[in-house]
Design an enzyme around this catalytic site. Structure first.
Site, PDB file in Angstrom:
ATOM      1  N   CYS A 102       0.850  -1.188   0.000  1.00 34.60           N
ATOM      2  CA  CYS A 102       0.000   0.000   0.000  1.00 34.60           C
ATOM      3  C   CYS A 102       0.887   1.239   0.000  1.00 34.60           C
ATOM      4  O   CYS A 102       1.723   1.411   0.895  1.00 34.60           O
ATOM      5  CB  CYS A 102      -0.901   0.002   1.227  1.00 34.60           C
ATOM      6  SG  CYS A 102      -1.834   1.532   1.298  1.00 34.60           S
ATOM      7  N   CYS A 260      -4.328   6.507  -4.517  1.00 32.38           N
ATOM      8  CA  CYS A 260      -3.851   5.124  -4.411  1.00 32.38           C
ATOM      9  C   CYS A 260      -2.399   5.033  -4.889  1.00 32.38           C
ATOM     10  O   CYS A 260      -2.122   5.202  -6.093  1.00 32.38           O
ATOM     11  CB  CYS A 260      -4.728   4.147  -5.206  1.00 32.38           C
ATOM     12  SG  CYS A 260      -4.273   2.423  -4.890  1.00 32.38           S
TER      13      CYS A 260
HETATM   14  O1  PYC Z   1      -2.201   3.540  -1.661  1.00 32.05           O
HETATM   15  O2  PYC Z   1      -1.548   1.655  -2.564  1.00 32.05           O
HETATM   16  C1  PYC Z   1      -2.368   2.343  -1.979  1.00 32.05           C
HETATM   17  C2  PYC Z   1      -3.664   1.737  -1.572  1.00 32.05           C
HETATM   18  C3  PYC Z   1      -4.076   0.459  -1.764  1.00 32.05           C
HETATM   19  C4  PYC Z   1      -5.351   0.361  -1.232  1.00 32.05           C
HETATM   20  C5  PYC Z   1      -5.687   1.580  -0.716  1.00 32.05           C
HETATM   21  N1  PYC Z   1      -4.640   2.404  -0.951  1.00 32.05           N
END
Ligand code: PYC
Length: 339
Positions: A102, A260
């Protein structure tokens, strides 16, 4: 009447200490209770995560779900690294289960631990994750950590497929990309809608259906480890003129408030594969709420005949609180979900 000032007088079965952060809007509840070396069986970080899942999955449910968390809560368990070269070990969890890597969570843990003095301010911090070692480079201002750049694990386009979905007459084209997690990447043009918060519930349904359809269609095997894999995250993106924007759906229908971190790396790997992003070219990726990560591909390599990219992402995390959560022995409600 006597007021209790601490938890000592409560009939508690267990208590847990967390530092909570958000990275560009997305929470990370960082569990500190395994940091002092409390044993988790296993001779690798994955094995330790498995033992946690076997023995302490109730802790994940307790801290991620209502009434102490919520369906979109995200968490990290920090512990002494297994790898001697790493400064810290971390694995990640959400209200449904566990993720291998993550980006927003790593930025949150590194930023908070530096600000709190749990890590010494080295220019490079090596974080052991189930996906591999991730390198974090903090930037400081006079108040502490300003931003953190992480170099993610090597990322690559795994392939592409088409899957039938209930919400379209035609099959949907999906790119499958690995960036620490396996992603299903979908261009929102196929859905005839832009990425915005007016349709979040529909995106969640579509994201979960796409993930299930691709997992049904493909037997994913990680090309370098030989481990079986599966899509854990769906990323539906659009490319308006100013900055690419995505909605990222994972877990049991969680939506990432940040762009993300691993999803940004996945998108950069895809863009590089189709000749739309060069090495060292800056990339901006925007979340569903308008927050941004800066990304870059710093290098490409050939590994077992696969072109992999080395991606970095940069973002800011802030501490939102430090908590002691208790499980009151009189309380049957340890984890609540409304179907
Ligand atoms: O920031 O890689 C990320 C992530 C994965 C799921 C939620 N955030």
């Amino acid at each position: 009447m006597r007021a209790s000032r601490d938890f000592d007088d409560l009939p508690t079965d267990a208590s847990f200490t967390t530092v909570d952060t958000h990275t560009e809007g997305e929470p990370t509840r960082i569990v500190l209770d395994w940091l002092d070396g409390s044993p988790l069986a296993g001779d690798s970080i994955r094995a330790k995560r498995e033992s946690f899942a076997d023995e302490y999955d109730w802790v994940r449910e307790l801290l991620m779900r209502e009434p102490r968390g919520h369906d979109d809560m995200f968490g990290a368990v920090a512990f002494e690294p297994h790898d001697d070269d790493a400064d810290l070990g971390v694995f990640f969890m959400d209200s449904e289960g566990y993720l291998d890597m993550c980006g927003h969570g790593t930025i949150g843990v590194v930023s908070a631990f530096l600000d709190l003095g749990y890590l010494s301010s080295e220019p490079l911090i090596r974080v052991e994750t189930p996906a591999g070692i991730v390198e974090a480079s903090p930037e400081y201002n006079e108040d502490g950590v300003e931003r953190v750049t992480i170099q993610n694990v090597e990322s690559f386009v795994y392939g592409s497929t088409t899957v039938p979905v209930s919400f379209l007459d035609a099959p949907l084209s999906v790119d499958v990309v690995y960036a620490g997690n396996f992603f299903a990447l979908v261009d929102s043009d196929q859905l005839g809608v832009g990425v915005d918060t007016t349709r979040t519930d529909e995106f969640i349904d579509w994201g979960l259906e796409i993930r299930a359809a691709v997992n049904d269609a493909l037997d994913i095997v990680h090309p370098f480890t030989g481990d079986p894999g599966s899509i854990s995250i769906t990323e539906i993106y659009e490319s308006p003129a100013e900055a690419d924007r995505s909605i990222v759906v994972f877990g049991d229908g969680q939506v990432d408030r940040s762009p993300c971190g691993t999803g940004t790396c996945a998108k950069m790997a895809l863009l590089h594969d189709i000749g739309k992003l060069s090495v060292d070219e800056p990339y901006i990726h925007e979340s569903i709420i308008g927050t941004r990560f800066e990304g870059c591909i710093t290098e490409t390599k050939q590994r077992d005949g696969v072109t992999v990219v080395v991606p970095t992402i940069t973002g800011t995390a802030r501490i939102t609180g430090k908590h002691t959560f208790v499980k009151d022995s009189r309380d049957p409600m340890t984890s609540l979900r409304i179907a």
